[in-house]
Design a protein around this motif. Structure first.
Motif, mmCIF file in Angstrom:
data_model
loop_
_atom_site.group_PDB
_atom_site.id
_atom_site.type_symbol
_atom_site.label_atom_id
_atom_site.label_comp_id
_atom_site.label_asym_id
_atom_site.label_seq_id
_atom_site.Cartn_x
_atom_site.Cartn_y
_atom_site.Cartn_z
ATOM 1 N N CYS A 110 104.266 47.775 60.451
ATOM 2 C CA CYS A 110 103.391 48.927 60.719
ATOM 3 C C CYS A 110 104.207 50.211 60.815
ATOM 4 O O CYS A 110 103.878 51.230 60.180
ATOM 5 N N LEU A 111 105.302 50.175 61.606
ATOM 6 C CA LEU A 111 106.127 51.380 61.761
ATOM 7 C C LEU A 111 106.756 51.803 60.444
ATOM 8 O O LEU A 111 106.857 52.992 60.135
ATOM 9 N N GLU A 112 107.176 50.821 59.639
ATOM 10 C CA GLU A 112 107.801 51.136 58.350
ATOM 11 C C GLU A 112 106.795 51.805 57.413
ATOM 12 O O GLU A 112 107.129 52.771 56.707
ATOM 13 N N GLU A 119 106.190 55.377 58.710
ATOM 14 C CA GLU A 119 107.348 56.253 58.596
ATOM 15 C C GLU A 119 107.626 56.625 57.145
ATOM 16 O O GLU A 119 108.040 57.747 56.853
ATOM 17 N N SER A 120 107.393 55.681 56.224
ATOM 18 C CA SER A 120 107.661 55.953 54.805
ATOM 19 C C SER A 120 106.542 56.728 54.144
ATOM 20 O O SER A 120 106.708 57.209 53.027
ATOM 21 N N GLY A 121 105.400 56.855 54.794
ATOM 22 C CA GLY A 121 104.271 57.544 54.196
ATOM 23 C C GLY A 121 103.437 56.650 53.314
ATOM 24 O O GLY A 121 102.482 57.115 52.681
ATOM 25 N N GLU A 122 103.779 55.370 53.240
ATOM 26 C CA GLU A 122 103.004 54.438 52.427
ATOM 27 C C GLU A 122 101.578 54.334 52.943
ATOM 28 O O GLU A 122 100.642 54.129 52.175
ATOM 29 N N ALA A 123 101.402 54.466 54.244
ATOM 30 C CA ALA A 123 100.074 54.399 54.861
ATOM 31 C C ALA A 123 99.824 55.690 55.636
ATOM 32 O O ALA A 123 100.678 56.139 56.400
ATOM 33 N N LYS A 124 98.631 56.263 55.398
ATOM 34 C CA LYS A 124 98.196 57.443 56.156
ATOM 35 C C LYS A 124 96.808 57.149 56.684
ATOM 36 O O LYS A 124 95.794 57.688 56.208
ATOM 37 N N PRO A 125 96.721 56.288 57.687
ATOM 38 C CA PRO A 125 95.415 55.829 58.151
ATOM 39 C C PRO A 125 94.706 56.903 58.979
ATOM 40 O O PRO A 125 95.323 57.778 59.591
ATOM 41 N N ASP A 126 93.377 56.768 58.978
ATOM 42 C CA ASP A 126 92.572 57.628 59.852
ATOM 43 C C ASP A 126 92.443 57.001 61.239
ATOM 44 O O ASP A 126 92.171 57.731 62.209
ATOM 45 N N ARG A 140 108.246 58.126 68.909
ATOM 46 C CA ARG A 140 109.237 58.314 67.851
ATOM 47 C C ARG A 140 108.644 58.957 66.614
ATOM 48 O O ARG A 140 109.247 59.861 66.023
ATOM 49 N N LEU A 141 107.426 58.493 66.194
ATOM 50 C CA LEU A 141 106.795 59.083 65.003
ATOM 51 C C LEU A 141 105.960 60.321 65.331
ATOM 52 O O LEU A 141 105.496 61.019 64.416
#
Length: 921
Positions: free
Chosen positions: A830-832, A835-842, A865-866
């Motif tokens: 989840c954090l990865e 952090e990578s922008g692969e997921a931008k959930p609402d 952290r994020l």
């Protein structure tokens, strides 16, 4: 006093051999002398007598040669005939002189030789020389006259007679010498045999003396060892009489006996100490007693013991401490590595110091005090871990033998110390368990009272129901009072529903009250089952596991009682998956093998050969049914056996007439009291038993068979019962092999209701039906307004859960509202993704209980952290305690929903937080 000279066995043996050699040497000398004498005699006979005879013959021959030559010459006048005469004349005298010398030891023979010489000389003078002279002169007449008178004949005759006598005398002497030589040879043999016998006797006597001297001490050693072996007498000692290797053996044996006796005394003392270490029940008492025994055993006047607890070394006991405790005992508590005590604990080795300074520590008594000069620090180690450290002070350094003894005693003390501490911990846990058991017993008694009251109410309601049936019959006869009777029936039905509500509420309250003490019992039994400190053996650990498992089963049973109304309504949750039939015997043996042994009943489990490897069912519910049936069988069986038989059978199909379905039959048979035929039907009713009077012999609530029948129905099966009173009973659970084309749906509990709705319905007259169950997530869709639909449509939802079944179910449910679902199987993923922008959930649906990185920590890192502080995060957890909600909110979660999930509630919460995000709240 002069030291006795050492006379070794080698010296004794060498002297014995030397004596024998000397005796043989003396014998050889004597024999040599005798043999030389005999040899001389033999040589004398061989040479002297032979020479005498030869010389005698030579003299005689010379005389004969002279006579022959003289006669030949006188007859022929030829000078050649004189050659024998001349030779004989020249030789006879030399032969005579030699012979005369040879017989010089015999005067008579010399006299005979002298006479012989006289006659030879006379013959030469009167016959030999004159006749030859006459012949040479040629006077033949005188020669013939000489022959006629022959003056030499008399001399020759006398000479021959004397030579014969001389020869016979020598022959007689030779024979006498030979006879004497033979006698002396016989004497020599006698002497040889006599000397050999004497040497043999002396050798035997020397061997007896030397061996007796050696064997005496060896026999003493053997006798002493035999007495030790037979009677165990270690006080016996060997009397050493010789200063040799045998004496050394005796001395060494005495030393060995001294050592063994001392070792036995030490072992006896260690055994006494080990026995004394078993009595104390407290850590302080055990430590003080050990230090006292250590002081008496090794003459140690001062000691302190530190016990390892909570990563600290705590002083728990001391020996011979004076009034100034701070000075005499040192620190009360030490950290690992602090000072020699802490360092010894860390390194797990003994530390020794000698020549201590005067003011280091003093050893005091009533008369005075003195400084200690030696310090020993030794750790107490058990199973590779330091559990205590002992510090010893003495007036002199400990010897190596004392150090060895100290190590042995320390090892025994380590075991006793660990056992005492373990016993104290177990006693504390036992006391706590006793308190919890008393509380649980009190709650159970209270529940029993309330259950009996509720049973009484149920019986009253049943009577009222019977009255309603009577009223219905009267309604048919009296149509005029139909409306009045209908009103009364509705009122009674309302009362019945109200009573059922009270019952459900009461069960819920009592189940909640029982969970609290039961939860503590489960935690404590789980701690014992884990056995992290290895206090329990395998069998005790297994007992704790069974207690824990039984507690969990009890908790499940409480939940079943709480959901009894759901069972009746067909809403009990089930989880269909592969159930391995070959694992059932081991599981059931764990629960009932001890019960069978205690009651003296045979318990066997038989699996027929035609069984499949697995069936599709709810394993937990199946186990619950079988445990209920087996528990009843053991409860009502005093002797004989209880058996569980699993087989594949064919039963008439409930959906296809004229056909049969293959089912799995789990038959539980017993040889117990049996059930009357007229009671076989009612035993499946709640709170009903075959022995239903108030003074019944067997306990129980009567819910087991009722719940089991309901659970069997949920699993698509049924339970049948056959029995004969006084002979035993057989309860058989029938479960289908397959659950139709929707079997794969049962892999997830989220769609159990859908399975129930799509599965074919069985006729009402059968006891089997497809269960209508609730799930972790209810898929019932909400009717949304266009505005609400637009609020959800196209939104990206990140579902974080390590259980793929829940992820799959939740994703399918949300996609019905046109939401885009992405998933992560753990917190790191989840954090990865974020952090990578692969997921931008609402919005994020976060499961709390995950391995490695749980939902709490994942949420904290998202917030801190994020820095995603405004992103809605809804925490999902199966735990439903009040503090769990507080933990989730404190970790940064926006909201909290407990499992099993209700999709209406999930959608409502999502609408709430998505609308906040849209409005910027």
């Amino acid at each position: 006093m002069l030291k006795r000279r050492r006379f070794t066995i080698r010296s004794k043996i060498l002297i014995g051999y030397l004596v024998v050699v000397l005796l043989f040497g003396a014998v050889l000398l004597v024999l040599t002398a005798l043999i030389n004498t005999l040899q001389k005699e033999n040589d004398f006979i061989s040479h002297h007598d032979l020479d005498v005879h030869n010389l005698t013959n030579s003299i005689e021959k010379a005389v004969l040669d002279m006579e022959t030559g003289q006669r030949g010459f006188m007859l022929t006048g030829n000078e050649t005939y004189l050659e024998p005469y001349i030779q004989g004349l020249a030789q006879w005298n030399s032969h005579y002189e030699a012979l005369y010398e040879l017989v010089n030891d015999n005067r008579s023979q010399q006299l005979s030789l002298e006479n012989i010489k006289t006659h030879i000389t006379r013959w030469i003078e009167v016959a030999g020389e004159p006749s030859i002279e006459l012949k040479r002169q040629g006077d033949q007449e005188q020669v013939l006259a000489f022959f006629q008178s022959d003056p030499g004949k008399t001399e020759i005759d006398l000479l021959r007679s004397q030579l014969t006598n001389f020869r016979n005398t020598e022959i007689a002497l030779t024979e006498a010498r030979v006879t004497d030589l033979a006698a002396r040879s016989s004497t020599l043999l006698t002497v040889m045999y006599s000397l050999w016998g004497m040497i043999a006797i002396l050798s035997v006597l020397a061997a007896i003396v030397i061996s007796g001297n050696i064997i005496k001490t060896l026999r003493d050693v053997k006798q002493t060892i035999s007495e030790i072996y037979k009677g165990g007498n270690l006080t016996q000692r060997i009397h050493v009489r010789t200063n040799d290797e045998v004496g050394d053996l005796g001395n060494e044996t005495n030393k060995l006996l001294d050592t063994v006796q001392e070792q036995n005394r030490t072992k006896d003392r260690i055994t006494e100490i080990a026995t004394l270490m078993q009595n104390p029940t407290t850590l302080e008492g055990l430590s003080r007693r050990f230090l006292n025994e250590l002081a008496m055993l090794l003459d140690i006047p001062y000691s302190v013991l530190y016990y390892w607890k909570d990563n600290r070394l705590l002083r728990v006991a001391a020996y011979a401490a004076d009034g100034d405790k701070e000075r005499s005992l040192g620190k009360v508590s030490l950290a690992p590595g602090e000072g020699l005590v802490g360092q010894s604990a860390n390194e797990q080795r003994m530390l020794r110091l000698n020549d201590l300074p005067q003011n280091y520590i003093r050893i005091s008594s009533g008369l005075g005090h003195a400084p200690a000069t030696s310090l020993t620090v030794i750790p107490v180690i058990f199973e590779g871990k330091t559990i205590a450290v002992i510090e010893l002070a003495s007036m002199k350094p400990l010897q190596d033998s004392e150090i060895t003894l100290l190590n042995e005693v320390i090892d025994i003390f380590g075991v006793s110390l660990h056992s005492t501490v373990t016993r104290m911990e177990l006693q504390q846990l036992y006391d706590e368990s006793q308190v919890l058991n008393e509380e649980l017993q009190a709650q159970s008694e209270k529940l029993q009272v309330q259950t009996e009251e509720m049973l009484s109410q149920t019986e009253e309601l049943q009577m009222q129901t019977e009255e309603l049936y009577m009223l219905n019959e009267r309604l048919e006869e009296q149509k005029n009072v139909a409306e009045s009777s209908a009103s009364e029936l509705a009122e009674v039905a309302d009362q019945l529903r109200t009573s059922s509500g009270y019952k459900s509420e009461f069960l819920a309250n009592m189940s909640h009250e029982l969970r609290t003490p039961l939860n503590s019992m489960l935690i404590l039994s789980e701690i014992l089952a884990e056995n992290k400190n290895q206090h329990l053996n395998k069998e005790e650990q297994k007992y704790a596991s069974v207690i824990h498992a039984s507690g969990k089963d009890l908790l499940n049973l409480i939940n079943d009682i709480l959901d009894l109304s759901k069972v009746e309504a067909g809403e009990m949750e089930v989880d269909f998956s592969d159930v391995y039939l070959d694992s059932l015997p081991e599981m059931m043996n764990q629960y009932f093998l001890k019960t069978a042994e205690q009651k003296g009943i045979d318990f066997r489990i038989q699996l027929h050969s035609n069984l499949p490897e697995t069936i599709i069912s709810d394993e937990m519910r199946l186990h619950q049914i079988l445990r209920n049936l087996l528990s009843n069988a053991f409860k009502f069986t005093k002797q004989g056996e209880v058996a569980l038989t699993i087989s594949r059978v064919n039963l008439p199909s409930a959906t296809k007439k004229g056909q049969e379905d293959e089912v799995i039959a789990f038959s539980v048979s017993d040889t117990g009291i049996g059930i009357a035929e007229h009671k076989l039907v009612q035993i499946f009713d709640a709170f009903k038993q075959a022995d239903g009077n108030t003074a019944r012999k067997y306990g129980g609530t009567g819910l087991g068979l009722s719940i089991s029948q309901s659970l069997a129905s949920l699993l698509g099966g049924s339970i049948s019962a056959t029995s004969r009173e006084g002979e035993g009973s057989v309860f058989t659970l029938f479960l289908p092999l397959h659950h139709g084309e929707q079997e794969d749906v049962y892999d997830s509990r989220l769609f159990a209701n859908e399975v129930a709705s799509t599965a074919p319905q069985l006729p009402e007259n059968t006891s089997s039906r497809v269960p209508h169950t609730s799930s972790d997530i209810s898929p019932n869709e909400m009717l949304l307004t266009p505005l609400e639909e637009s609020l959800l449509r196209g939104r990206q939802v990140l579902v974080v859960d390590d259980d793929i079944r829940n992820v799959y179910a939740l994703a399918n449910a949300l996609e019905r509202y046109d939401m885009r679902v992405i998933t992560a199987q753990n917190g790191y993923e989840c954090l990865e993704m974020l952090e990578s922008g692969e997921a931008k959930p609402d919005i994020i649906m976060m499961d709390i209980m995950m391995p490695e990185l749980d939902g709490y920590e994942t949420t904290r890192q998202i917030r801190n952290r994020l820095n995603l502080t405004s992103l809605p995060i809804i925490a999902l957890t199966a735990k439903a305690m009040k503090e769990d909600r507080d933990k989730c909110l404190a970790a940064g979660a926006s909201d909290y929903i407990s499992k099993p999930l209700n999709m209406k509630e999930v959608i409502s919460r999502m609408k709430l937080w998505l609308s906040h995000e849209t409005l910027g709240i």
